[in-house]
Design a protein around this motif. Structure first.
Motif, mmCIF file in Angstrom:
data_model
loop_
_atom_site.group_PDB
_atom_site.id
_atom_site.type_symbol
_atom_site.label_atom_id
_atom_site.label_comp_id
_atom_site.label_asym_id
_atom_site.label_seq_id
_atom_site.Cartn_x
_atom_site.Cartn_y
_atom_site.Cartn_z
ATOM 1 N N PHE A 234 34.793 31.070 48.313
ATOM 2 C CA PHE A 234 35.561 31.795 47.306
ATOM 3 C C PHE A 234 37.001 31.987 47.790
ATOM 4 C CE2 PHE A 234 36.832 35.599 44.902
ATOM 5 C CZ PHE A 234 36.529 35.153 43.632
ATOM 6 N N SER A 235 37.984 31.625 46.947
ATOM 7 C CA SER A 235 39.389 31.649 47.348
ATOM 8 C C SER A 235 39.974 33.050 47.250
ATOM 9 C CB SER A 235 40.203 30.699 46.460
ATOM 10 O OG SER A 235 41.583 30.838 46.733
ATOM 11 N N LEU A 236 40.742 33.415 48.270
ATOM 12 C CA LEU A 236 41.410 34.710 48.283
ATOM 13 C C LEU A 236 42.495 34.780 47.214
ATOM 14 C CD1 LEU A 236 41.293 37.341 49.955
ATOM 15 C CD2 LEU A 236 43.163 36.433 51.328
ATOM 16 N N LEU A 237 43.035 33.619 46.802
ATOM 17 C CA LEU A 237 44.056 33.601 45.753
ATOM 18 C C LEU A 237 43.528 34.176 44.443
ATOM 19 C CD1 LEU A 237 45.749 30.121 46.261
ATOM 20 C CD2 LEU A 237 46.689 32.357 46.778
ATOM 21 N N LEU A 238 42.213 34.041 44.234
ATOM 22 C CA LEU A 238 41.630 34.550 42.994
ATOM 23 C C LEU A 238 41.642 36.074 42.947
ATOM 24 C CD1 LEU A 238 38.611 32.126 42.585
ATOM 25 C CD2 LEU A 238 40.696 32.191 41.239
ATOM 26 N N ILE A 239 41.898 36.715 44.076
ATOM 27 C CA ILE A 239 41.997 38.173 44.116
ATOM 28 C C ILE A 239 43.443 38.617 43.939
ATOM 29 C CG2 ILE A 239 41.506 40.235 45.482
ATOM 30 C CD1 ILE A 239 39.023 38.744 44.653
ATOM 31 N N LEU A 240 44.375 37.864 44.522
ATOM 32 C CA LEU A 240 45.769 38.285 44.543
ATOM 33 C C LEU A 240 46.380 38.347 43.141
ATOM 34 C CD1 LEU A 240 47.117 36.282 47.622
ATOM 35 C CD2 LEU A 240 46.542 38.700 47.508
ATOM 36 N N ALA A 241 46.179 37.313 42.332
ATOM 37 C CA ALA A 241 46.846 37.264 41.030
ATOM 38 C C ALA A 241 46.399 38.384 40.092
ATOM 39 C CB ALA A 241 46.637 35.886 40.396
ATOM 40 N N PRO A 242 45.086 38.596 39.856
ATOM 41 C CA PRO A 242 44.696 39.713 38.986
ATOM 42 C C PRO A 242 45.121 41.069 39.529
ATOM 43 C CG PRO A 242 42.862 38.216 39.310
ATOM 44 C CD PRO A 242 43.918 37.813 40.265
ATOM 45 N N GLY A 243 45.149 41.205 40.870
ATOM 46 C CA GLY A 243 45.613 42.461 41.450
ATOM 47 C C GLY A 243 47.061 42.734 41.100
ATOM 48 N N LEU A 244 47.914 41.706 41.161
ATOM 49 C CA LEU A 244 49.312 41.865 40.778
ATOM 50 C C LEU A 244 49.438 42.245 39.302
ATOM 51 C CD1 LEU A 244 50.891 38.871 42.709
ATOM 52 C CD2 LEU A 244 51.532 41.254 42.980
ATOM 53 N N PHE A 245 48.645 41.593 38.449
ATOM 54 C CA PHE A 245 48.696 41.910 37.020
ATOM 55 C C PHE A 245 48.212 43.336 36.756
ATOM 56 C CE2 PHE A 245 47.982 37.134 36.489
ATOM 57 C CZ PHE A 245 49.330 36.898 36.350
ATOM 58 N N LEU A 246 47.172 43.759 37.477
ATOM 59 C CA LEU A 246 46.662 45.119 37.309
ATOM 60 C C LEU A 246 47.715 46.138 37.732
ATOM 61 C CD1 LEU A 246 44.494 47.223 36.755
ATOM 62 C CD2 LEU A 246 43.541 46.774 39.018
ATOM 63 N N GLY A 247 48.357 45.916 38.881
ATOM 64 C CA GLY A 247 49.406 46.827 39.320
ATOM 65 C C GLY A 247 50.553 46.892 38.344
ATOM 66 N N ASN A 248 50.878 45.760 37.718
ATOM 67 C CA ASN A 248 51.937 45.741 36.719
ATOM 68 C C ASN A 248 51.562 46.541 35.480
ATOM 69 O OD1 ASN A 248 54.082 43.466 35.086
ATOM 70 N ND2 ASN A 248 54.559 44.493 37.002
ATOM 71 N N VAL A 249 50.285 46.493 35.101
ATOM 72 C CA VAL A 249 49.816 47.294 33.961
ATOM 73 C C VAL A 249 49.879 48.783 34.294
ATOM 74 C CG1 VAL A 249 47.788 47.858 32.572
ATOM 75 C CG2 VAL A 249 48.372 45.469 33.003
ATOM 76 N N LEU A 250 49.510 49.150 35.521
ATOM 77 C CA LEU A 250 49.529 50.561 35.923
ATOM 78 C C LEU A 250 50.946 51.118 35.908
ATOM 79 C CD1 LEU A 250 46.993 50.549 38.904
ATOM 80 C CD2 LEU A 250 46.566 51.020 36.490
ATOM 81 N N ASN A 251 51.928 50.265 36.112
ATOM 82 C CA ASN A 251 53.314 50.719 36.126
ATOM 83 C C ASN A 251 53.777 51.205 34.749
ATOM 84 O OD1 ASN A 251 56.136 50.797 37.273
ATOM 85 N ND2 ASN A 251 56.414 49.300 35.651
ATOM 86 N N LEU A 252 53.036 50.832 33.688
ATOM 87 C CA LEU A 252 53.425 51.230 32.337
ATOM 88 C C LEU A 252 53.145 52.694 32.055
ATOM 89 C CD1 LEU A 252 52.150 48.091 30.369
ATOM 90 C CD2 LEU A 252 54.455 48.555 31.207
ATOM 91 N N GLN A 253 52.493 53.404 32.981
ATOM 92 C CA GLN A 253 52.223 54.825 32.786
ATOM 93 C C GLN A 253 53.546 55.590 32.721
ATOM 94 O OE1 GLN A 253 49.005 55.956 32.413
ATOM 95 N NE2 GLN A 253 48.492 53.781 32.485
ATOM 96 N N GLU A 254 53.680 56.413 31.694
ATOM 97 C CA GLU A 254 54.920 57.161 31.514
ATOM 98 C C GLU A 254 54.956 58.383 32.427
ATOM 99 O OE1 GLU A 254 55.574 58.134 27.468
ATOM 100 O OE2 GLU A 254 55.684 56.054 26.785
ATOM 101 N N ILE A 255 56.142 58.695 32.932
ATOM 102 C CA ILE A 255 56.361 59.876 33.766
ATOM 103 C C ILE A 255 57.095 60.912 32.921
ATOM 104 C CG2 ILE A 255 57.329 60.750 35.918
ATOM 105 C CD1 ILE A 255 57.356 57.892 36.962
ATOM 106 N N GLU A 256 56.505 62.066 32.761
ATOM 107 C CA GLU A 256 57.140 63.105 31.961
ATOM 108 C C GLU A 256 58.294 63.763 32.699
ATOM 109 O OE1 GLU A 256 54.151 65.840 30.763
ATOM 110 O OE2 GLU A 256 53.077 64.374 29.504
#
Length: 708
Positions: A234-256
């Motif tokens: 199993f390739s480690l690259l398959l973990i890196l890309a979705p992790g980056l996309f997930l972190g990018n989605v989490l960044n959309l959380q608004e800060i009051e």
């Protein structure tokens, strides 16, 4: 492996430090605005503008804290559409925090006033005041404890509210376990943090659908391999890309809260701490569930049924999420075709044992190419060079089955550098947030490489898979070459010929001769010795280079050319070429080069008028900070020339359209200016130039960009 990950993180951070995105200015203008800017401690410059409606100024006035006093009398300025007041105030007795600032006199109107407060510590408050809410209380700065609790709770909550994250993590823990595979979870955590930080600095902007699609597909792939007991590859690259996309989605959380740059950094650190906490809690939950099943000695028995269940669920949800694309095709990511072909090439040249190295090399060198572009260096002829690498590599793979080490190294390093540069240029010219979109494209390419590479585990280098993909690469690459030349090269050749020049592709001719000389020949002695003839790898590569180098030619004067002898079709091409060169000259930032280009296509007596009038028409109605560039000039119709007393001048009724791209901070749109009028062409030194322009009509249309 840990050392490799550390080196990768250091290199990415170093690249981010050198990344210098272009400076954009906001272009949004409110008709009513109250702005307070702190120039020194407790001293504010006040800017108050009111709209003029039907010749009357809105009777409204600002309400400032009682502890503030005027340092100067308001200075009045403005225009027929607005009234502007500017003055200075001092609020030295107390901080402005906790005080109310507002507008009185809005009752009975529909006007909204934008309130902007800029403080020396870096805080900036933006609120819209309306008749229903005419006051704003400036909040107190958050404490360190508030930053810690808010940041960590928001980070954990944001992660745990992602439903597809659970399925993705469940498949990892159930089928990979923990012992011996901790590198996968470390890579997942680091990639999530990297994606979040890249998003925080607007260095990566990926669409919201990409994490669900990638995580579901990988969960399906893990389950598929688990059912066949092939998880050791199993390739480690398959973990890196979705992790980056997930972190990018989490960044959309608004800060009051409104934070200073230092507080924002602290909040990001605490948010990352919350991500780690959420990942730990979810991981412990699934790991304990796995241990319970192992404790009852049923885990091995139900491993295959569980893998089928999780795989079926992942595949079904993947199809559901992917249905977005055939319901709304415009949601598909717009990536240059040459880059997609290069991603595919990397997937087949990266053997199962060095796929990780290939993917990380692509990430590093493509990021370097992106950094070069964003710092103003566009690699000349990048698309042609990348096409050459793709086509030559495809020929070698098709005929030999594998690339020599030197060619492999050249393809990965140079191709990745060119790919990043092309992606940056494409995003910069067509999309908002060009830096972020470019990095998102690079991550998407990393994901494609890892996905396609995972399907060829333990395959021989010269298998049928490589031959099929190499043939497809060669075919699609040739289609791109034809498309590139039909759109640019042949039109340019025709324009040069009609301008009195004979283009001669010296390099291409030399390469064709070399290809003929080096073509393997099956001589009689070879047949008698029963030797197989060599495959024409070198000759075909030279032919490919000869085709791609056709644009590199020298032009010599055509002694038989006479500008006056052109027919109506020839004059149509001349008119289109002259108009296109005239308008695209305004894309030059250097005024000297701009005038030099204009002088080649416009008569000297008309030069100043064309410069001023065209500049005004291209920029009319644009807000401050907008950047306009001409993309296309189309000749819609060319009528019959009017009779002229001067045989060297022909005056034509013409309709033409100029398409210009207008880029603002937050969006990109296009403007189409359609013109109707008469244009006179004059033969000067056996070259046609514009000597007169009379416009009879002008129509402007604004067209939304296809991808934002």
């Amino acid at each position: 492996m840990i050392r490799s990950l550390k080196k990768l993180v250091y290199i990415l951070l170093l690249g981010i430090c050198f990344l210098n995105p272009a400076d954009f200015r906001a272009d949004i203008v409110y008709p009513a605005r109250l702005e307070l800017t702190e120039t020194e401690s407790g001293v504010f410059e006040v800017f108050f503008t009111l709209p003029v409606i039907n010749g009357k100024v809105l009777k409204a006035s600002p309400v400032l804290p009682e502890t503030c006093e005027n340092l100067s009398q308001p200075e009045i300025s403005g225009s027929a559409y607005s009234k502007v007041l500017t003055w200075n105030i001092a609020c030295k007795q107390e901080q402005i925090y906790g005080k109310q600032i507002g507008i009185e006199g809005l009752q009975g109107s529909q006007v909204e006033i934008l309130l902007v407060i800029n403080l020396l510590d870096g805080r900036s408050y933006n609120r819209k005041l309306s008749p229903a809410m005419a006051y704003f209380e400036v909040p107190y700065p958050p404490t360190s404890l508030e930053l810690l609790t808010t940041g960590s709770l928001n980070g954990a909550r944001a992660l745990l509210l992602q439903p597809y994250f659970y399925l993705f993590l469940l498949s990892l823990i159930f089928f990979l376990g923990l012992s011996g595979n901790k590198k996968y979870y470390l890579a997942l955590f680091l990639s999530i943090i990297a994606g979040y930080l890249l998003g925080s600095f607007e260095l990566m902007k990926s669409p919201g659908w990409i994490f669900p699609v990638t995580s579901l597909f990988i969960a399906f792939l893990i389950s598929l391999q688990a059912s066949k007991s092939k998880l050791n590859s199993f390739s480690l690259l398959l973990i890196l890309a979705p992790g980056l996309f997930l972190g990018n989605v989490l960044n959309l959380q608004e800060i009051e809260m409104v934070l200073t740059p230092g507080e924002n950094l602290g909040y990001s650190v605490f948010f990352c701490l919350g991500i780690a906490l959420g990942l730990f809690l979810a991981g412990i939950l699934f790991y304990q569930l796995r241990n319970i099943l192992i404790g009852y000695h049923i885990f091995e028995k139900i491993l295959v049924p569980i893998s089928i269940l999780i795989g079926s669920l992942s595949l079904g949800l993947f199809i559901f999420e992917a249905s977005l694309f055939w319901r709304t095709p415009s949601m598909l990511p717009q990536i240059p075709g040459v880059n997609l072909l290069f991603f595919l090439l990397l997937a087949i040249i990266g053997q199962a044992r060095n796929l990780m190295t290939t993917g990380l090399s692509f990430a590093i060198f493509s990021t370097m190419g992106l950094i070069l572009l964003m710092n103003g260096f566009s690699i000349p002829y990048a698309e042609i060079m990348l096409l050459a690498l793709i086509l030559i590599s495809s020929i070698i793979l098709l005929l030999k089955g594998t690339l020599p080490k030197q060619m492999l190294l050249l393809t990965i390093v140079l191709g990745s550098l060119l790919s990043g540069n092309i992606l940056g240029a494409f995003a910069n010219n067509n999309l908002s947030f060009p830096v972020g979109r470019s990095v998102g494209f690079l991550v998407f390419g990393l994901f494609l490489i890892s996905i396609l590479g995972s399907f060829r585990t333990n395959r021989p280098a010269s298998g049928i898979f490589e031959k099929i993909i190499s043939t497809a690469l060669l075919g699609f690459g040739l289609i791109l070459v034809i498309q590139l030349f039909s759109n640019e090269y042949f039109e340019g050749i025709a324009s040069e010929y009609l301008s009195g020049s004979l283009p001669i592709p010296i390099l291409s001719l030399v390469l064709i001769i070399a290809a003929v000389i080096s073509w393997p020949r099956n001589r009689k002695i070879h047949r008698q010795m029963k030797l197989k003839s060599r495959k024409p790898v070198l000759s075909l590569s030279l032919v490919i280079l000869a085709i791609l180098l056709l644009p590199f030619h020298i032009g010599i004067n055509n002694p038989w050319f006479e500008a006056k002898d052109l027919d109506q079709q020839g004059m149509k091409l001349i008119m289109e070429n002259v108009l296109s060169n005239t308008y695209t000259a305004f894309n030059e930032e250097d005024e000297e080069k701009l005038f030099e280009e204009l002088s080649r296509n416009v008569d000297t007596e008309l030069l100043d008028n064309v410069y001023l009038d065209s500049r005004r028409r291209l920029n009319i109605g644009l807000r401050e900070g907008a950047e306009v560039s001409v993309q296309e000039v189309e000749l819609n119709s060319l009528g019959e020339p009017d009779l002229q007393t001067d045989k060297d001048v022909f005056e034509y009724p013409v309709q033409w359209t100029v398409t210009a791209r207008v880029r603002h901070l937050k969006h990109i749109h296009y403007r189409k200016n359609s013109y109707t009028g008469t244009i006179a062409l004059k033969s000067i030194d056996n070259k046609w130039k514009i000597s007169k322009i009379n416009l009879t009509s002008e129509d402007r249309k604004v067209i939304a960009a296809s991808s934002l």
